[in-house]
Design a protein around this motif. Structure first.
Motif, PDB file in Angstrom:
ATOM      1  N   LEU A   1     -14.024 -14.316  15.382  1.00  9.61           N
ATOM      2  CA  LEU A   1     -13.374 -13.014  15.465  1.00  9.61           C
ATOM      3  C   LEU A   1     -13.407 -12.560  16.916  1.00  9.61           C
ATOM      4  O   LEU A   1     -14.468 -12.256  17.464  1.00  9.61           O
TER       5      LEU A   1
ATOM      6  N   ASP B   1     -16.665 -12.109  21.656  1.00  8.09           N
ATOM      7  CA  ASP B   1     -16.315 -12.761  20.393  1.00  8.09           C
ATOM      8  C   ASP B   1     -17.548 -12.858  19.488  1.00  8.09           C
ATOM      9  O   ASP B   1     -18.682 -12.957  19.976  1.00  8.09           O
TER      10      ASP B   1
ATOM     11  N   SER C   1     -10.606  -7.089  18.039  1.00  4.59           N
ATOM     12  CA  SER C   1      -9.537  -7.584  17.176  1.00  4.59           C
ATOM     13  C   SER C   1      -9.924  -7.406  15.709  1.00  4.59           C
ATOM     14  O   SER C   1     -11.058  -7.045  15.376  1.00  4.59           O
ATOM     15  N   THR C   2      -8.954  -7.679  14.827  1.00  4.47           N
ATOM     16  CA  THR C   2      -9.188  -7.604  13.394  1.00  4.47           C
ATOM     17  C   THR C   2      -8.723  -8.896  12.728  1.00  4.47           C
ATOM     18  O   THR C   2      -7.868  -9.609  13.275  1.00  4.47           O
ATOM     19  N   MET C   3      -9.289  -9.187  11.566  1.00  4.41           N
ATOM     20  CA  MET C   3      -8.975 -10.435  10.884  1.00  4.41           C
ATOM     21  C   MET C   3      -9.254 -10.271   9.394  1.00  4.41           C
ATOM     22  O   MET C   3     -10.168  -9.541   8.993  1.00  4.41           O
TER      23      MET C   3
ATOM     24  N   ASN D   1     -13.742  -6.221  14.879  1.00  2.48           N
ATOM     25  CA  ASN D   1     -14.709  -6.429  15.956  1.00  2.48           C
ATOM     26  C   ASN D   1     -14.447  -5.393  17.045  1.00  2.48           C
ATOM     27  O   ASN D   1     -13.440  -5.461  17.749  1.00  2.48           O
TER      28      ASN D   1
END
Length: 199
Positions: free
Chosen positions: A69, A182, A73-75, A177
């Motif tokens: 991730l 990361d 960012s998003t996932m 996140n």
């Protein structure tokens, strides 16, 4: 006339049942805080008792490979392995590749996710949120969510609670996140859903 009246009565009955369930959910949320993150130890042999034995439907799935991730960012949690999907009869409702569960039986569900995260940024503050969202919209639609802010190499975000789900809604776990580095989402991260009361 009888058929029309019967359909009307059925619709009214279902509407009253849904209204009653929504009230119960509000009360449960107020009394039990079901929509907050609840840290729990990972127990691979954990069995969930389903109150309504007439509707033993649900699934338990786990992440089969690590996911990265990226910072800020998003996932969506995907690439899952279904462990108990067949036992509870949801053979086609969970897309294990995308991690999306599509509702085929309307009712109140107990949903949970446990996310195991790690980072190589030693001493740097990281912040990761996990949310179980309806129809991929974590802002407009109801969701269960929790967040972990940590400086250690590893941490866990655990979220569980009740949601009223209707067909053809879908549910999935979304990860956010908020940190500058990361993070790695690894095993045995999981996503589970069990039907408690069918409408």
């Amino acid at each position: 006339l009888y058929s029309s009246r019967k359909r009307t009565d059925s619709a009214q009955s279902k509407g009253m049942k849904m209204a009653s369930i929504k009230v119960l959910l509000v009360v449960a949320a107020a009394l039990c805080c079901v929509c907050t993150a609840i840290p729990v130890p990972f127990t691979p042999d954990l069995e969930i008792t389903i109150p309504n034995s007439n509707s033993p439907v649900g699934f338990h799935s786990e992440l089969k490979a690590t996911l990265t991730l990226a910072a800020n960012s998003t996932m969506q949690l995907g690439k899952l392995t279904s462990l108990k999907q067949g036992v509870f009869g949801f053979q086609s409702s969970l897309d294990i590749l995308s991690g999306t569960f599509r509702v085929t039986i309307e009712g109140v569900y107990y949903l949970s996710t446990i996310i195991h995260i790690s980072t190589n940024s030693s001493g740097q503050s990281s912040s990761v949120k996990a949310a179980i969202c309806i129809s991929d919209d974590c802002i407009l639609n109801a969701s269960l969510q929790g967040i972990s802010t940590f400086t250690e190499a590893q941490s866990t975000v655990s979220v569980s609670g009740l949601l009223l789900l209707e067909s053809p809604q879908s549910v999935a776990v979304h990860l956010f996140n908020y940190g500058p580095g990361d993070v790695v989402v690894g095993a045995p991260s999981s996503f589970s859903a069990y039907l408690l009361w069918a409408l």
